[in-house]
Design a protein around this motif. Sequence first.
Motif, PDB file in Angstrom:
ATOM      1  N   HIS A 211      27.335  33.105  10.809  1.00 50.03           N
ATOM      2  CA  HIS A 211      27.996  31.722   9.401  1.00 50.03           C
ATOM      3  C   HIS A 211      29.061  31.287  10.398  1.00 50.03           C
ATOM      4  CE1 HIS A 211      30.556  31.986   6.158  1.00 50.03           C
ATOM      5  NE2 HIS A 211      29.291  32.405   5.180  1.00 50.03           N
ATOM      6  N   SER A 281      36.357  33.652   3.360  1.00 51.09           N
ATOM      7  CA  SER A 281      34.950  33.513   2.634  1.00 51.09           C
ATOM      8  C   SER A 281      34.794  33.844   1.747  1.00 51.09           C
ATOM      9  CB  SER A 281      33.942  34.052   3.671  1.00 51.09           C
ATOM     10  OG  SER A 281      34.221  33.530   5.165  1.00 51.09           O
ATOM     11  N   ALA A 282      35.958  34.731   0.991  1.00 51.76           N
ATOM     12  CA  ALA A 282      36.193  35.124  -0.328  1.00 51.76           C
ATOM     13  C   ALA A 282      37.602  35.403  -0.441  1.00 51.76           C
ATOM     14  CB  ALA A 282      35.086  36.466  -0.142  1.00 51.76           C
ATOM     15  N   PRO A 283      37.835  35.724  -1.498  1.00 55.01           N
ATOM     16  CA  PRO A 283      38.931  35.750  -2.372  1.00 55.01           C
ATOM     17  C   PRO A 283      39.294  37.079  -1.864  1.00 55.01           C
ATOM     18  CG  PRO A 283      37.588  35.563  -3.820  1.00 55.01           C
ATOM     19  CD  PRO A 283      36.394  35.723  -3.089  1.00 55.01           C
ATOM     20  N   GLU A 302      45.596  33.377   4.165  1.00 54.50           N
ATOM     21  CA  GLU A 302      44.253  32.805   3.788  1.00 54.50           C
ATOM     22  C   GLU A 302      43.444  31.417   3.656  1.00 54.50           C
ATOM     23  OE1 GLU A 302      43.706  34.462  -0.187  1.00 54.50           O
ATOM     24  OE2 GLU A 302      41.639  33.928  -0.229  1.00 54.50           O
ATOM     25  N   ARG A 303      42.398  31.517   4.084  1.00 56.39           N
ATOM     26  CA  ARG A 303      42.044  30.202   4.802  1.00 56.39           C
ATOM     27  C   ARG A 303      40.831  29.850   3.581  1.00 56.39           C
ATOM     28  NH1 ARG A 303      37.513  30.442   5.044  1.00 56.39           N
ATOM     29  NH2 ARG A 303      36.407  30.875   6.919  1.00 56.39           N
ATOM     30  N   GLY A 305      36.916  27.502   2.935  1.00 51.69           N
ATOM     31  CA  GLY A 305      36.198  26.799   3.349  1.00 51.69           C
ATOM     32  C   GLY A 305      34.380  26.894   2.671  1.00 51.69           C
ATOM     33  N   MET A 306      33.661  25.965   3.036  1.00 57.80           N
ATOM     34  CA  MET A 306      32.637  26.356   2.654  1.00 57.80           C
ATOM     35  C   MET A 306      31.338  25.402   4.380  1.00 57.80           C
ATOM     36  SD  MET A 306      31.860  24.347   0.000  1.00 57.80           S
ATOM     37  CE  MET A 306      30.256  24.361  -0.682  1.00 57.80           C
ATOM     38  N   SER A 307      29.924  26.510   3.865  1.00 64.12           N
ATOM     39  CA  SER A 307      29.171  26.416   5.160  1.00 64.12           C
ATOM     40  C   SER A 307      29.119  24.628   5.355  1.00 64.12           C
ATOM     41  CB  SER A 307      27.501  26.803   4.505  1.00 64.12           C
ATOM     42  OG  SER A 307      27.460  28.245   5.399  1.00 64.12           O
ATOM     43  N   VAL A 326      44.952  29.373  -1.417  1.00 59.09           N
ATOM     44  CA  VAL A 326      44.507  28.856  -0.022  1.00 59.09           C
ATOM     45  C   VAL A 326      45.492  28.065   0.557  1.00 59.09           C
ATOM     46  CG1 VAL A 326      42.304  29.787  -0.496  1.00 59.09           C
ATOM     47  CG2 VAL A 326      42.731  26.932  -1.057  1.00 59.09           C
ATOM     48  N   ASP A 384      33.403  24.429  -6.548  1.00 57.45           N
ATOM     49  CA  ASP A 384      34.544  25.276  -6.619  1.00 57.45           C
ATOM     50  C   ASP A 384      35.454  25.363  -7.283  1.00 57.45           C
ATOM     51  OD1 ASP A 384      33.835  27.516  -4.726  1.00 57.45           O
ATOM     52  OD2 ASP A 384      33.956  26.212  -3.165  1.00 57.45           O
ATOM     53  N   ARG A 399      34.422  29.564  -9.951  1.00 57.85           N
ATOM     54  CA  ARG A 399      33.278  28.855  -9.178  1.00 57.85           C
ATOM     55  C   ARG A 399      32.480  28.619 -10.332  1.00 57.85           C
ATOM     56  NH1 ARG A 399      33.388  33.672  -5.223  1.00 57.85           N
ATOM     57  NH2 ARG A 399      32.193  34.385  -6.928  1.00 57.85           N
ATOM     58  N   ILE A 405      29.607  36.145  -4.425  1.00 57.39           N
ATOM     59  CA  ILE A 405      29.993  36.931  -3.085  1.00 57.39           C
ATOM     60  C   ILE A 405      30.650  38.061  -2.735  1.00 57.39           C
ATOM     61  CG2 ILE A 405      31.998  36.380  -1.075  1.00 57.39           C
ATOM     62  CD1 ILE A 405      32.326  33.536  -2.566  1.00 57.39           C
ATOM     63  N   ASN A 410      27.265  35.276   0.355  1.00 57.09           N
ATOM     64  CA  ASN A 410      26.887  34.659  -0.383  1.00 57.09           C
ATOM     65  C   ASN A 410      25.199  34.778  -1.213  1.00 57.09           C
ATOM     66  OD1 ASN A 410      29.122  33.025  -0.797  1.00 57.09           O
ATOM     67  ND2 ASN A 410      28.162  31.221  -0.209  1.00 57.09           N
TER      68      ASN A 410
HETATM   69  P1  AMP Z   1      29.854  29.603   2.623  1.00 57.04           P
HETATM   70  O1  AMP Z   1      29.385  28.675   2.624  1.00 57.04           O
HETATM   71  O2  AMP Z   1      29.667  30.562   2.930  1.00 57.04           O
HETATM   72  O3  AMP Z   1      31.081  29.506   3.580  1.00 57.04           O
HETATM   73  O4  AMP Z   1      30.516  29.808   1.017  1.00 57.04           O
HETATM   74  C1  AMP Z   1      31.692  29.005   0.106  1.00 57.04           C
HETATM   75  C2  AMP Z   1      32.327  29.237  -0.253  1.00 57.04           C
HETATM   76  O5  AMP Z   1      32.861  30.512  -0.537  1.00 57.04           O
HETATM   77  C3  AMP Z   1      33.183  28.267  -1.106  1.00 57.04           C
HETATM   78  O6  AMP Z   1      32.206  27.679  -1.935  1.00 57.04           O
HETATM   79  C4  AMP Z   1      34.039  29.136  -1.916  1.00 57.04           C
HETATM   80  O7  AMP Z   1      33.176  29.741  -3.744  1.00 57.04           O
HETATM   81  C5  AMP Z   1      33.953  31.032  -1.049  1.00 57.04           C
HETATM   82  N1  AMP Z   1      35.241  31.161  -0.138  1.00 57.04           N
HETATM   83  C6  AMP Z   1      35.572  30.360   0.890  1.00 57.04           C
HETATM   84  N2  AMP Z   1      36.715  30.803   1.365  1.00 57.04           N
HETATM   85  C7  AMP Z   1      37.298  31.386   0.251  1.00 57.04           C
HETATM   86  C8  AMP Z   1      38.666  32.114  -0.251  1.00 57.04           C
HETATM   87  N3  AMP Z   1      39.281  32.161   0.772  1.00 57.04           N
HETATM   88  N4  AMP Z   1      39.089  31.830  -1.499  1.00 57.04           N
HETATM   89  C9  AMP Z   1      38.487  32.228  -2.462  1.00 57.04           C
HETATM   90  N5  AMP Z   1      36.581  31.462  -2.348  1.00 57.04           N
HETATM   91  C10 AMP Z   1      36.044  31.471  -1.190  1.00 57.04           C
END
Ligand code: AMP
Length: 506
Positions: A211, A281-283, A302-303, A305-307, A326, A384, A399, A405, A410
């Motif tokens: 990941h 990666s999650a809230p 807290e930060r 992002g997404m893939s 975030v 998001d 979302r 999550i 995911n």
């Molecule tokens: P992934 O592509 O597996 O990294 O998942 C991305 C998704 O994870 C994002 O579109 C968000 O919905 C969620 N996500 C990542 N970081 C956070 C965070 N700090 N708080 C809430 N949701 C998050």
Amino acid sequence: MPTNANFYLSLQQGIQASYSKPCISGPDFPELTYLELEKLTAQTANLLKGLNINAGARVLAQTPKTPLAIALYLACLRSGAIYVPLNNGYTNDELDYFIEDTKPDLFVCSTSQRRKLEELFAKHNIPSVLELDENGHGSLFDSLKELPDEHEVEPVDADDIAVIIYTSGTTGKPKGAMLSHGNLDNNSKSLYSLWGWQKDDVLIHALPIFHIHGLFVALHSALLGGSSMLFLSRFDVKQLIQLIPKATVLMGVPTFYTRLLQEDALNPELCRNMRLFVSGSAPLLEETFKEFYERSGHQILERYGMSETGILASNPLNDERIPGTVGLALPEVTYRVCNDDGKVLSPGSIGTLQVKGPNIFKGYWRNPEKTKQEFRDGYFITGDLVKEADDGRISIVGRNKDLIISGGFNVYPKEIELVMDDFETILESAVVGVNHPDFGEAVIAIVVLSNPDQAFDEQAMINLLKDRLAAYKVPKKIIVKPELPRNTMGKVQKNLLREEYGKLFI
Ligand code: AMP
């Protein structure tokens, strides 16, 4: 001569400056210095060359987390080959799809899985297959012997694809997000400076490497600065407690922090050398942020992002970190908040986040249609729902993609519903996420039976699903109902199901 934009060259600067330092150490593996890592990646790149795996070829990896698995990834970068990491939990049905989609030139599997996968390899006629076991041995390791430990980094353009990360989609079929050498270079350098990385930082690396969190965010930052990594093959809270006094940075998903809070040993003294705890990666729940601060003396950064994008926003290193947000967009990320019609909204409104910048992926692998759907005027539609404060801080409020999550992974309900509906006993199903004290959200399924008079064996169904789906996707509970709640348009009202079963685990 065109410049070589291979991202490995950026990492190599950090690696070469730290040759005598430990790169990877920890309880699970013998120590590997930065010089040894450089040599190992060169040997592995030479192995790839010998197997005719050149720029643009796909290397699929479903391996245990070992230092050699890291070297394999770095060797792909060096060679210009495309690295495709796969979740260890993927079943044969899931792998069948990834193999068909990518047509790999090499598949590196875990030794213990080889026999189970043999049929798939034959079906797809994969040119080369190598193995890696939990201790870092196996045919991949054996093939490196005698190979030269020097290798010239292959020239690539900044837009050439370095990695494909599969993300599940609302349609049920995972999509391969293509990240370029330029994308990785930009995002890793941004974070390196934003989070104030220093040469003597020591990172606890306890995340999976299939990941972006573990493979990019944690690994790249450490390598760029030649920082040492305390490397765990899997997350183990007791081991974490042992390592924290020797470390300065931890990157984790919220579950790491809720688990740490359950440990009596967590206190300011344990964390005296720590500089930074990062979560993503999650809230991260506000109460986790607060409780962790009380117990450790540290505010979690807290930060978000997404893939498809890498990291987009982060709480500040030196300024106030506000729980429930975030933070601010990364310096080179441009963003806007839009309504469903694409109209840009004013600050304070809730809408979908759209983003643009040098870190945004190049599209979905062999899926131009999907790529087109997810971009508007050059902005990527994240899916998001966010709210932007006057000072630019972003809060994620939901979302609009139907995503769950669970423990940082995911899960797209549609994918599970399709598998469940395939069983004759099940007429239809609805999968939702509900609050869970440990995983953040837990996957549950509500089903209607084909024959309402029939008895339903929940555990037997869960066992059947385990053969078809990675464990984290399998519902923790399956509830039978005579019918699913629907609105006048016939759409299943998942919000009602979430309300009804929201307290199952809390
Ligand atoms: P992934 O592509 O597996 O990294 O998942 C991305 C998704 O994870 C994002 O579109 C968000 O919905 C969620 N996500 C990542 N970081 C956070 C965070 N700090 N708080 C809430 N949701 C998050």
